[in-house]
Scaffold this active site. Structure first.
Site, PDB file in Angstrom:
ATOM      1  N   ARG A   1       0.940  -1.356   0.004  1.00 28.94           N
ATOM      2  CA  ARG A   1       0.127  -0.078   0.042  1.00 28.94           C
ATOM      3  C   ARG A   1       0.782   1.366  -0.065  1.00 28.94           C
ATOM      4  NH1 ARG A   1      -3.208  -2.974   3.368  1.00 28.94           N
ATOM      5  NH2 ARG A   1      -5.132  -3.735   2.359  1.00 28.94           N
TER       6      ARG A   1
ATOM      7  N   LYS B   1       3.491  11.799 -11.409  1.00 30.56           N
ATOM      8  CA  LYS B   1       2.925  11.023 -12.435  1.00 30.56           C
ATOM      9  C   LYS B   1       3.776   9.794 -12.429  1.00 30.56           C
ATOM     10  CE  LYS B   1       0.195  13.977 -15.148  1.00 30.56           C
ATOM     11  NZ  LYS B   1      -0.165  14.318 -16.832  1.00 30.56           N
TER      12      LYS B   1
ATOM     13  N   GLU C   1      11.407  19.332 -24.424  1.00 30.92           N
ATOM     14  CA  GLU C   1      10.512  19.714 -23.217  1.00 30.92           C
ATOM     15  C   GLU C   1      10.674  21.057 -22.431  1.00 30.92           C
ATOM     16  OE1 GLU C   1       7.832  17.743 -22.718  1.00 30.92           O
ATOM     17  OE2 GLU C   1       8.282  15.611 -23.161  1.00 30.92           O
TER      18      GLU C   1
ATOM     19  N   LYS D   1       8.077  23.642 -13.843  1.00 32.69           N
ATOM     20  CA  LYS D   1       7.283  22.708 -13.775  1.00 32.69           C
ATOM     21  C   LYS D   1       6.690  22.527 -12.408  1.00 32.69           C
ATOM     22  CE  LYS D   1       6.060  17.850 -14.789  1.00 32.69           C
ATOM     23  NZ  LYS D   1       6.262  16.631 -15.428  1.00 32.69           N
TER      24      LYS D   1
ATOM     25  N   GLU E   1      -3.988  17.709 -12.666  1.00 34.84           N
ATOM     26  CA  GLU E   1      -4.428  17.968 -13.866  1.00 34.84           C
ATOM     27  C   GLU E   1      -5.872  18.449 -13.976  1.00 34.84           C
ATOM     28  OE1 GLU E   1      -1.912  16.373 -17.011  1.00 34.84           O
ATOM     29  OE2 GLU E   1      -3.356  16.835 -18.558  1.00 34.84           O
TER      30      GLU E   1
ATOM     31  N   ARG F   1      -2.277  22.274 -15.296  1.00 37.93           N
ATOM     32  CA  ARG F   1      -1.019  21.338 -15.695  1.00 37.93           C
ATOM     33  C   ARG F   1      -1.216  20.704 -16.945  1.00 37.93           C
ATOM     34  NH1 ARG F   1       1.331  16.614 -11.977  1.00 37.93           N
ATOM     35  NH2 ARG F   1       2.779  15.573 -13.161  1.00 37.93           N
TER      36      ARG F   1
ATOM     37  N   ASN G   1       1.024  19.784 -21.874  1.00 40.72           N
ATOM     38  CA  ASN G   1       0.632  19.137 -22.991  1.00 40.72           C
ATOM     39  C   ASN G   1       0.977  19.871 -24.505  1.00 40.72           C
ATOM     40  OD1 ASN G   1       0.049  16.862 -21.553  1.00 40.72           O
ATOM     41  ND2 ASN G   1      -1.917  17.472 -21.061  1.00 40.72           N
TER      42      ASN G   1
ATOM     43  N   HIS H   1       1.922  18.240 -27.423  1.00 43.47           N
ATOM     44  CA  HIS H   1       1.808  16.880 -27.318  1.00 43.47           C
ATOM     45  C   HIS H   1       0.509  16.272 -27.906  1.00 43.47           C
ATOM     46  CE1 HIS H   1       4.719  17.235 -24.293  1.00 43.47           C
ATOM     47  NE2 HIS H   1       4.890  16.049 -23.863  1.00 43.47           N
TER      48      HIS H   1
ATOM     49  N   HIS I   1       1.467  13.321 -30.048  1.00 40.35           N
ATOM     50  CA  HIS I   1       1.290  11.866 -29.672  1.00 40.35           C
ATOM     51  C   HIS I   1       0.551  11.179 -31.156  1.00 40.35           C
ATOM     52  CE1 HIS I   1       0.469  12.690 -25.060  1.00 40.35           C
ATOM     53  NE2 HIS I   1       1.606  12.255 -25.405  1.00 40.35           N
TER      54      HIS I   1
ATOM     55  N   HIS J   1      10.269  10.452 -27.929  1.00 37.71           N
ATOM     56  CA  HIS J   1       9.178  11.418 -27.479  1.00 37.71           C
ATOM     57  C   HIS J   1       9.214  12.883 -27.729  1.00 37.71           C
ATOM     58  CE1 HIS J   1       5.714  12.563 -25.081  1.00 37.71           C
ATOM     59  NE2 HIS J   1       6.579  13.352 -24.337  1.00 37.71           N
TER      60      HIS J   1
HETATM   61  N1  LIG Z   1       5.962  11.162 -15.016  1.00 37.79           N
HETATM   62  C1  LIG Z   1       5.985  12.221 -15.946  1.00 37.79           C
HETATM   63  O1  LIG Z   1       5.372  13.241 -15.669  1.00 37.79           O
HETATM   64  C2  LIG Z   1       6.580  12.162 -17.336  1.00 37.79           C
HETATM   65  C3  LIG Z   1       6.729  13.245 -18.047  1.00 37.79           C
HETATM   66  C4  LIG Z   1       7.463  12.913 -19.356  1.00 37.79           C
HETATM   67  C5  LIG Z   1       7.629  11.559 -19.644  1.00 37.79           C
HETATM   68  N2  LIG Z   1       7.544  10.801 -19.097  1.00 37.79           N
HETATM   69  C6  LIG Z   1       7.762   9.374 -19.482  1.00 37.79           C
HETATM   70  O2  LIG Z   1       9.225   9.242 -19.469  1.00 37.79           O
HETATM   71  C7  LIG Z   1       9.642   8.036 -20.563  1.00 37.79           C
HETATM   72  C8  LIG Z   1      10.584   8.690 -21.437  1.00 37.79           C
HETATM   73  O3  LIG Z   1      11.848   9.171 -20.518  1.00 37.79           O
HETATM   74  P1  LIG Z   1      13.366   9.294 -21.116  1.00 37.79           P
HETATM   75  O4  LIG Z   1      13.182  10.227 -22.192  1.00 37.79           O
HETATM   76  O5  LIG Z   1      14.075   9.701 -20.030  1.00 37.79           O
HETATM   77  O6  LIG Z   1      13.409   7.722 -21.574  1.00 37.79           O
HETATM   78  P2  LIG Z   1      14.229   6.594 -21.084  1.00 37.79           P
HETATM   79  O7  LIG Z   1      13.975   6.281 -19.636  1.00 37.79           O
HETATM   80  O8  LIG Z   1      13.854   5.293 -22.155  1.00 37.79           O
HETATM   81  O9  LIG Z   1      15.905   6.788 -21.415  1.00 37.79           O
HETATM   82  C9  LIG Z   1      16.281   6.805 -22.569  1.00 37.79           C
HETATM   83  C10 LIG Z   1      17.473   5.985 -22.942  1.00 37.79           C
HETATM   84  O10 LIG Z   1      18.662   6.572 -22.411  1.00 37.79           O
HETATM   85  C11 LIG Z   1      19.361   5.777 -21.621  1.00 37.79           C
HETATM   86  N3  LIG Z   1      19.736   6.407 -20.591  1.00 37.79           N
HETATM   87  C12 LIG Z   1      19.481   6.899 -19.396  1.00 37.79           C
HETATM   88  N4  LIG Z   1      20.249   7.588 -18.559  1.00 37.79           N
HETATM   89  C13 LIG Z   1      21.373   7.323 -19.329  1.00 37.79           C
HETATM   90  C14 LIG Z   1      22.466   8.006 -19.132  1.00 37.79           C
HETATM   91  N5  LIG Z   1      22.929   9.113 -18.300  1.00 37.79           N
HETATM   92  N6  LIG Z   1      23.636   7.873 -20.197  1.00 37.79           N
HETATM   93  C15 LIG Z   1      23.420   7.041 -21.009  1.00 37.79           C
HETATM   94  N7  LIG Z   1      22.102   6.574 -21.355  1.00 37.79           N
HETATM   95  C16 LIG Z   1      21.224   7.003 -20.612  1.00 37.79           C
HETATM   96  C17 LIG Z   1      18.318   4.884 -21.125  1.00 37.79           C
HETATM   97  O11 LIG Z   1      18.597   3.472 -20.715  1.00 37.79           O
HETATM   98  C18 LIG Z   1      17.414   4.632 -22.307  1.00 37.79           C
HETATM   99  O12 LIG Z   1      18.007   3.656 -23.298  1.00 37.79           O
HETATM  100  C19 LIG Z   1       8.546   7.763 -21.333  1.00 37.79           C
HETATM  101  O13 LIG Z   1       7.860   6.497 -20.690  1.00 37.79           O
HETATM  102  C20 LIG Z   1       7.436   8.952 -20.735  1.00 37.79           C
HETATM  103  O14 LIG Z   1       6.021   8.449 -20.953  1.00 37.79           O
HETATM  104  C21 LIG Z   1       6.896  10.849 -17.860  1.00 37.79           C
HETATM  105 ZN   LIG Z   2       6.553  15.023 -22.930  1.00 32.21          ZN
END
Ligand SMILES: NC(=O)c1ccc[n+]([C@@H]2O[C@H](COP(=O)([O-])OP(=O)(O)OC[C@H]3O[C@@H](n4cnc5c(N)ncnc54)[C@H](O)[C@@H]3O)[C@@H](O)[C@H]2O)c1
Ligand SMILES: [Zn+2]
Length: 349
Positions: free
Chosen positions: A112, A134, A176, A214, A224, A228, A232, A235, A239, A252
Site C-alpha cells: 500500500r 505522475k 520539453e 514545472k 491536472e 497542468r 501538453n 503533445h 502523440h 518522444h
Molecule cells: N511522469 C511524468 O510526468 C513524465 C513526463 C514525461 C515523460 N514521462 C515518461 O518518461 C519516459 C521517457 O523518458 P526518457 O526520455 O528519460 O526515456 P528512457 O528512460 O527510456 O531513457 C532513454 C534512454 O537513455 C538511456 N539512459 C538513461 N540515462 C542515461 C545516461 N545518463 N547515459 C546514457 N544513457 C542513458 C536509457 O537506458 C534509455 O535507453 C516515457 O515513458 C514517458 O512516458 C513521464
Molecule cells: Zn512529453
C-alpha cells in the site's frame, strides 16, 4: 541548489528537488535501487557510493519503453518480497523517465505504498518526468494508462549523469524545455536562444529553470484539473505523430518538437502567434537538432487520431497554444475542425 515542492491539496506534500552532484544520502530503511542494464553499467557505482543504508538491493530491468509494463512491475515487486522488504523501505529510481515512472508506480503499490526517491539520469527525466508525481506503465490500449499520482520523498538531479547521454536523447529533453519556455517564460525562451549546452553552468540553469516552472504548475494543480494541462503543448499533435509512426521513428521529445511546430501553425491561423514567432521557435528547435517537419499522408486520418488520446476521450480536443505571444498560454477547446485541417494541410505529404 534546492527547489522545494509544496503541493496544495487535501493531503499536502512537501519535498525537495536537489540539483547538484550527488552527495551522501542517508536512509534508515532498506533501499532498493531500481535501474536498467544500460544505466547500471554507467552510473550504478556512483549511486552506490552516495547511498548509505542498512541494506541495499539492486534491481535491474531490461532497457526500453517496451518493458514499461505491468509484467516488469510484477518482477520488481517479486524481488522486493523475496528480499523481505517491509513497509518501511525506500525505492530509488536510477534512470530515465521509464525507470522513474515504473519505480514510482511500484512504490505506490508495494504494501500500500513505500517511500521512493528519484535519481533521474536523462535530460527529459531531469526537467520533466521526475517532477510532479505522475507514475505508471503502458499496456496494449496505450501509454501510461495504468498508474497513480505518487510524489517522491526527494529528487536528486545530478547534471553529470548527462555526460554519457547520447546526443539524440539529450535533444529530446530540450524539446520539453522549449515547451515550458514558450508556454510560461519569454526571458527563459530568450536565454535558450543563446544557451551553450556544452557549458555545465548553462545546463544547470536550464534544468533549474525548467524544474521551477514545472514545480510551480504542479504545486497549483497536482491532478491536472486545470493549468497542468498546459504542459501538453506540442503533445496533442506529437502523440499522433508517435502513434502513426508506431513509436519507432521518433523519440518522444522529437515528436513533441514536431507537435510544437504543428500547434504553432494552428496558433498562427487563430492569430494567437505571429508568423515570425512561429518561425523563431522552429529555428530554436532546429538548432537543438530536433526534427521540425513531418509528412502527413492522410490528413483526415491524422485528425481522427486526436480522439484516441485519453485526454480527448470525451470528444472535445483541448489544443494548448501560445496566447498572443511567446511566454503565455491558452487552452482552446472546440476549435472548428476545418481550421485544424487547414493547419494540418501545411504538413501534407
Ligand atoms: N511522469 C511524468 O510526468 C513524465 C513526463 C514525461 C515523460 N514521462 C515518461 O518518461 C519516459 C521517457 O523518458 P526518457 O526520455 O528519460 O526515456 P528512457 O528512460 O527510456 O531513457 C532513454 C534512454 O537513455 C538511456 N539512459 C538513461 N540515462 C542515461 C545516461 N545518463 N547515459 C546514457 N544513457 C542513458 C536509457 O537506458 C534509455 O535507453 C516515457 O515513458 C514517458 O512516458 C513521464
Ligand atoms: Zn512529453
Amino acid at each position: 541548489m534546492i527547489i522545494p515542492i509544496k503541493i496544495e491539496s487535501s493531503d499536502s506534500k512537501e519535498y525537495n528537488i536537489h540539483i547538484e552532484n550527488l552527495q551522501n544520502i542517508e536512509f534508515d530503511t532498506k533501499v532498493a535501487i531500481v535501474t536498467n542494464t544500460t544505466v547500471s553499467k554507467l552510473h550504478l557505482d556512483r549511486a552506490l557510493k552516495s547511498i548509505k543504508a542498512p541494506h541495499i538491493e539492486v534491481i535491474e530491468v531490461p532497457d526500453g519503453e517496451e518493458y514499461k509494463n505491468i509484467e516488469t512491475v510484477l518482477t520488481i515487486l517479486d524481488r522486493l518480497f523475496k528480499a523481505k522488504f517491509d513497509r518501511k523501505s525506500t525505492l530509488v529510481a536510477l534512470g530515465g523517465g521509464v525507470i522513474g515512472d515504473m519505480t514510482g508506480f511500484t512504490a505506490s503499490m508495494y504494501q500500500r505504498g513505500v517511500e521512493f526517491v528519484q535519481m533521474p539520469t536523462t535530460l527529459l527525466s531531469q526537467v520533466d518526468a521526475s517532477v510532479g508525481g505522475k507514475t505508471g506503465v503502458n499496456n496494449s490500449y496505450g501509454k501510461n494508462l495504468i498508474g497513480s499520482f505518487y510524489q517522491p520523498k526527494a529528487v536528486y538531479i545530478d547534471p553529470d549523469f548527462l555526460k554519457t547521454l547520447p546526443a539524440r536523447e539529450f535533444a529530446a529533453g530540450v524539446a520539453e524545455v522549449v515547451k515550458m519556455a514558450v508556454m510560461f517564460d519569454i526571458d527563459f525562451y530568450n536565454f535558450l536562444k543563446e544557451v551553450d549546452f556544452s557549458n555545465r553552468d548553462d545546463i544547470v540553469k536550464v534544468i533549474a529553470k525548467s524544474v521551477k516552472l514545472k514545480a510551480d504548475v504542479v504545486n497549483q494543480d497536482e491532478k491536472e484539473s486545470g493549468i497542468r494541462a498546459v504542459l501538453n503543448y506540442g503533445h496533442t499533435f506529437g502523440h499522433v505523430v508517435e502513434n502513426l509512426t508506431n513509436y519507432r521513428e521518433f523519440l518522444h521529445g522529437e515528436a513533441v518538437s514536431i507537435g510544437i511546430v504543428m500547434a504553432n501553425e494552428l496558433a498562427v491561423k487563430l492569430n494567437l502567434l505571429t508568423k515570425e514567432d512561429a518561425e523563431d521557435i522552429k529555428i530554436l528547435l532546429k538548432k537543438a537538432n530536433l526534427p521540425i517537419t513531418f509528412k502527413i499522408e492522410n490528413i483526415e486520418d491524422f485528425y481522427e487520431h486526436f480522439f484516441l488520446d485519453k485526454k480527448s476521450a470525451n470528444g472535445s480536443i483541448a489544443f494548448i497554444l501560445p496566447n498572443g505571444e511567446i511566454g503565455s498560454n491558452i487552452i482552446k477547446r472546440d476549435i472548428p475542425k476545418d481550421l485544424v485541417i487547414d493547419a494540418l494541410n501545411c504538413f501534407k505529404a
